[in-house]
Design a protein around this motif. Structure first.
Motif, mmCIF file in Angstrom:
data_model
loop_
_atom_site.group_PDB
_atom_site.id
_atom_site.type_symbol
_atom_site.label_atom_id
_atom_site.label_comp_id
_atom_site.label_asym_id
_atom_site.label_seq_id
_atom_site.Cartn_x
_atom_site.Cartn_y
_atom_site.Cartn_z
ATOM 1 N N SER A 15 -41.243 -11.062 -4.915
ATOM 2 C CA SER A 15 -41.250 -12.453 -5.385
ATOM 3 C C SER A 15 -42.659 -12.936 -5.712
ATOM 4 C CB SER A 15 -40.611 -13.377 -4.338
ATOM 5 O OG SER A 15 -41.402 -13.475 -3.181
ATOM 6 N N THR A 16 -43.696 -12.372 -5.071
ATOM 7 C CA THR A 16 -45.063 -12.785 -5.403
ATOM 8 C C THR A 16 -45.454 -12.335 -6.807
ATOM 9 O OG1 THR A 16 -46.050 -10.799 -4.403
ATOM 10 C CG2 THR A 16 -45.801 -12.736 -2.991
ATOM 11 N N ILE A 17 -44.754 -11.354 -7.342
ATOM 12 C CA ILE A 17 -44.954 -10.968 -8.733
ATOM 13 C C ILE A 17 -44.013 -11.754 -9.645
ATOM 14 C CG2 ILE A 17 -44.721 -9.059 -10.384
ATOM 15 C CD1 ILE A 17 -45.631 -7.183 -8.187
ATOM 16 N N LEU A 70 -31.490 -17.828 6.380
ATOM 17 C CA LEU A 70 -31.662 -19.104 5.674
ATOM 18 C C LEU A 70 -32.657 -18.984 4.520
ATOM 19 C CD1 LEU A 70 -31.638 -21.559 8.707
ATOM 20 C CD2 LEU A 70 -29.818 -21.128 7.064
ATOM 21 N N SER A 71 -33.751 -18.258 4.752
ATOM 22 C CA SER A 71 -34.730 -18.069 3.683
ATOM 23 C C SER A 71 -34.107 -17.334 2.496
ATOM 24 C CB SER A 71 -35.929 -17.279 4.214
ATOM 25 O OG SER A 71 -36.834 -16.971 3.185
ATOM 26 N N GLY A 72 -33.368 -16.261 2.790
ATOM 27 C CA GLY A 72 -32.714 -15.515 1.723
ATOM 28 C C GLY A 72 -31.697 -16.352 0.970
ATOM 29 N N GLY A 73 -31.013 -17.234 1.666
ATOM 30 C CA GLY A 73 -30.013 -18.073 1.023
ATOM 31 C C GLY A 73 -30.618 -18.998 -0.019
ATOM 32 N N PHE A 74 -31.742 -19.627 0.302
ATOM 33 C CA PHE A 74 -32.373 -20.529 -0.664
ATOM 34 C C PHE A 74 -32.958 -19.764 -1.846
ATOM 35 C CE2 PHE A 74 -32.487 -23.382 3.092
ATOM 36 C CZ PHE A 74 -31.796 -24.445 2.533
ATOM 37 N N LEU A 75 -33.530 -18.574 -1.592
ATOM 38 C CA LEU A 75 -34.055 -17.782 -2.701
ATOM 39 C C LEU A 75 -32.942 -17.303 -3.634
ATOM 40 C CD1 LEU A 75 -36.817 -15.639 -0.950
ATOM 41 C CD2 LEU A 75 -37.146 -17.507 -2.572
ATOM 42 N N ALA A 76 -31.776 -16.999 -3.061
ATOM 43 C CA ALA A 76 -30.654 -16.532 -3.879
ATOM 44 C C ALA A 76 -30.211 -17.581 -4.888
ATOM 45 C CB ALA A 76 -29.489 -16.134 -2.979
ATOM 46 N N LEU A 77 -30.476 -18.844 -4.593
ATOM 47 C CA LEU A 77 -30.082 -19.907 -5.518
ATOM 48 C C LEU A 77 -30.915 -19.895 -6.801
ATOM 49 C CD1 LEU A 77 -29.551 -22.877 -3.029
ATOM 50 C CD2 LEU A 77 -27.795 -21.588 -4.261
ATOM 51 N N ILE A 78 -32.121 -19.324 -6.759
ATOM 52 C CA ILE A 78 -32.985 -19.344 -7.952
ATOM 53 C C ILE A 78 -32.367 -18.566 -9.111
ATOM 54 C CG2 ILE A 78 -35.227 -18.624 -8.870
ATOM 55 C CD1 ILE A 78 -36.445 -19.372 -6.161
ATOM 56 N N PRO A 79 -32.018 -17.286 -8.953
ATOM 57 C CA PRO A 79 -31.389 -16.593 -10.090
ATOM 58 C C PRO A 79 -30.013 -17.145 -10.444
ATOM 59 C CG PRO A 79 -31.372 -15.207 -8.129
ATOM 60 C CD PRO A 79 -32.252 -16.376 -7.818
ATOM 61 N N ILE A 80 -29.290 -17.650 -9.450
ATOM 62 C CA ILE A 80 -27.953 -18.204 -9.733
ATOM 63 C C ILE A 80 -28.068 -19.443 -10.616
ATOM 64 C CG2 ILE A 80 -25.933 -19.315 -8.709
ATOM 65 C CD1 ILE A 80 -26.336 -17.477 -6.263
ATOM 66 N N LEU A 81 -28.950 -20.365 -10.241
ATOM 67 C CA LEU A 81 -29.107 -21.594 -11.018
ATOM 68 C C LEU A 81 -29.695 -21.307 -12.399
ATOM 69 C CD1 LEU A 81 -30.415 -23.991 -8.219
ATOM 70 C CD2 LEU A 81 -28.174 -24.036 -9.333
ATOM 71 N N TYR A 82 -30.589 -20.346 -12.479
ATOM 72 C CA TYR A 82 -31.160 -19.996 -13.781
ATOM 73 C C TYR A 82 -30.081 -19.425 -14.699
ATOM 74 C CZ TYR A 82 -34.215 -17.930 -17.306
ATOM 75 O OH TYR A 82 -34.819 -17.597 -18.492
ATOM 76 N N ALA A 165 -33.692 -12.250 -6.964
ATOM 77 C CA ALA A 165 -32.500 -11.873 -6.198
ATOM 78 C C ALA A 165 -32.784 -10.703 -5.271
ATOM 79 C CB ALA A 165 -31.358 -11.523 -7.153
ATOM 80 N N VAL A 166 -33.723 -9.844 -5.640
ATOM 81 C CA VAL A 166 -34.082 -8.705 -4.786
ATOM 82 C C VAL A 166 -34.724 -9.205 -3.494
ATOM 83 C CG1 VAL A 166 -35.511 -6.627 -4.628
ATOM 84 C CG2 VAL A 166 -34.321 -7.170 -6.760
ATOM 85 N N THR A 167 -35.583 -10.218 -3.608
ATOM 86 C CA THR A 167 -36.204 -10.789 -2.405
ATOM 87 C C THR A 167 -35.154 -11.387 -1.484
ATOM 88 O OG1 THR A 167 -38.207 -11.278 -3.651
ATOM 89 C CG2 THR A 167 -37.915 -12.440 -1.564
#
Length: 405
Positions: A15-17, A70-82, A165-167
């Motif tokens: 995700s840092t990349i 919880l951290s993974g759950g919020f990150l998963a929303l990024i590719p889904i919303l995009y 999504a990988v993160t």
């Protein structure tokens, strides 16, 4: 513990990349690119600092699992919303900031909890603390290497938001590994009573009294700020402005991480046979400034790659040294809260790094900003080593309690 930590770190490295490339390619704004890092890392640092007493009270296993999920759950929303058209930048930048902030807030205590497991793992395995911290650093470097390579390739092949999504998946896998394979006995429970505030104050009081840890943490805070500016803004902007693709970011991460893995293995196998102070200071001198200055002068690609190899060789000696010193000096019952506060202090510059890096690039241009950062890195890693308490790094003077005011 090593597998869970490695999976989590590899995912974070992806995700840092992905996130800086996502923001910069969509907005062409170094400032917004830096702000996204700040939005993630500011809650990370604060929650990590405040989560220490909770780790000591509830045990690191529980906090690690909850934080990763919880951290993974919020990150998963990024590719889904995009994917559904709800995260187009720059219009939706506030939503992206909110998601990364929540992910950072829950990742902080989870990361701190896994570090707190180290003394119990050393007891269970029969290995010394120094060996365990060396192995932990080696696995961390290897996972960062893998994450950098995967991140660069996935961003180039599938797109930056999709790669996040990988993160998220890595966070879920890390939680599963801890839940299935790390027993509750790995928790370092404290019998201390008192309020949450008093337990947090006890950890802060210990750090205030230990001059060596204070000095080391101050130095790391500065270098982390500079490294955050480099990774989140300066390097992506330099690469993209040169007309190159994100795979170059992955390549540089691979060679840096590969060299760091090799030197971490050397540091682990040779622990106790060399001066910690010398290894630490030389390692930091090599790890930062050469990379920055090579980009600043627009050096040939082969030289840029070579400086990353040299930097990685130096970096591999740093974390084993820090870990061994910390666990030697901090009493076991308060290791959770002291460790969380120490990590938070060391990482305090990271939220500012993205903002400082973005502002420096916007005002000065990327090459002068890289030159200034390289010079600052060199000064910050040489001057502190002249302080007298740094002699306590080596085993003859690095016993718990030595150097306390």
């Amino acid at each position: 513990m090593l597998i869970a930590s490695s999976v989590s770190i590899a995912g974070t490295r992806v995700s840092t990349i992905a996130l800086p490339v996502f923001v910069y390619t969509q907005t062409r704004s170094p400032g917004l690119t830096g702000v996204v890092l700040a939005a993630e890392m500011a809650p990370y640092v604060v929650s990590k600092a405040l989560g220490g007493p909770l780790v000591d009270r509830r045990g690191p296993r529980t906090i690690s699992i909850v934080g990763d999920v919880l951290s993974g759950g919020f990150l998963a929303l990024i590719p889904i919303l995009y994917a559904v058209g709800q995260l187009a930048l720059p219009d939706r930048i506030p939503l992206l900031l909110l998601l990364v902030a929540l992910a950072g807030a829950f990742r902080g205590p989870g990361d701190g909890a896994r570090n707190t497991m180290i003394p119990a793992v050393a007891d269970a395995s029969g290995l010394s603390i120094e060996k365990i911290t060396g192995l932990d650093s080696t696995f961390d470097r290897a996972s960062g290497l893998l994450g950098a390579g995967i991140g660069g390739l996935l961003v180039a092949g599938f797109g930056a938001p999709e790669t996040v999504a990988v993160t998220a998946g890595a966070s879920f896998v890390s939680a599963l590994v801890v839940a299935l394979f790390i027993p509750a006995v790995a928790a370092v429970e404290s019998t201390e009573t008192g309020s949450y505030r008093s337990r947090l104050a006890a950890g802060a009081s210990f750090l205030r009294r230990d001059r060596l840890l204070r000095s080391v943490l101050a130095m790391i805070a500065v270098t982390n700020l500079l490294e955050a500016a480099y990774i989140s803004v300066m390097l992506p902007v330099w690469v993209l402005d040169q007309g190159r693709g994100p795979e170059l970011i992955g390549l540089l991460g691979l060679v840096f991480g590969g060299a760091a893995v090799a030197s971490s293995l050397i540091a682990t196998t040779m622990s106790g046979r060399f001066s910690r102070r010398t290894a630490y200071l030389v390692g930091f001198t090599l790890a930062g400034a050469p990379r920055y200055l090579a980009l600043a002068v627009d050096a040939p690609l082969w030289l840029i790659v070579a400086t990353n190899v040299v930097a990685g060789l130096g970096a591999g000696f740093i974390n084993p040294t820090i870990g061994a010193i910390f666990f030697e000096r901090v009493p076991r019952p308060i290791v959770g809260r002291v460790g969380s506060l120490a990590d938070a202090l060391a990482w305090a510059g990271i939220p500012l790094g993205g903002v400082v890096g973005g502002a420096a690039v916007a005002v000065m241009g990327v090459a002068p900003a890289l030159g200034a950062a390289g010079a600052a890195y060199l000064v910050s890693t040489t001057v502190p080593g002249l302080r007298p308490e740094w002699r306590e790094m080596d085993p003859a003077g690095a016993r718990p309690g030595v150097g306390l005011e």
